[in-house]
Design a protein around this motif. Sequence first.
Motif, PDB file in Angstrom:
ATOM      1  N   GLU A 180       0.868  -1.140   0.351  1.00  0.00           N
ATOM      2  CA  GLU A 180      -0.039   0.075   0.039  1.00  0.00           C
ATOM      3  C   GLU A 180       0.981   1.570  -0.043  1.00  0.00           C
ATOM      4  N   LYS A 184       0.310   5.206   0.095  1.00  0.00           N
ATOM      5  CA  LYS A 184      -0.253   5.668   1.105  1.00  0.00           C
ATOM      6  C   LYS A 184      -0.004   7.318   0.399  1.00  0.00           C
ATOM      7  N   LYS A 234      -3.823   4.862  -2.449  1.00  0.00           N
ATOM      8  CA  LYS A 234      -4.828   4.631  -0.843  1.00  0.00           C
ATOM      9  C   LYS A 234      -4.206   6.435  -0.933  1.00  0.00           C
TER      10      LYS A 234
END
Length: 126
Positions: free
Chosen positions: A3, A5, A59
């Motif tokens: 992920e 971010k 994200k």
Amino acid sequence: MKENKLFIICPFSNIEHFLRKEYGDDILFMTYSAGIIQYDNIDFLSSVKDIIINEKINKIFFVNDIKCRFINNTLQKNNDQSFAFQILQEYYVSNYFSMFHKQSLQRQQYNLAKINLYMQIQEFSN
């Protein structure tokens, strides 16, 4: 899949340390006054898009702090002439009776941050 971010925050909120503590050091930040992106600047938006692609961001988080000076300037009616103040003032006025009238300062701060986050997410999604 890792992920990657991206946090969109206000540079004056002092929330970066808390977010790093909560999510780790391997996160990216973009700062805008009150976390409000100016969507009318095409060159700037193009650079945002490049960062998202180049850094493989999957994200995106919009974050507001209820102690944000732009939120509090709006609630205290301290006109600072900034783009962020003008946008927040529009949100405040158009939602005054439903979300701010006769509410405590803390509830007003929360409500204005909530409206701002909702509107930023909607605009970004478009």
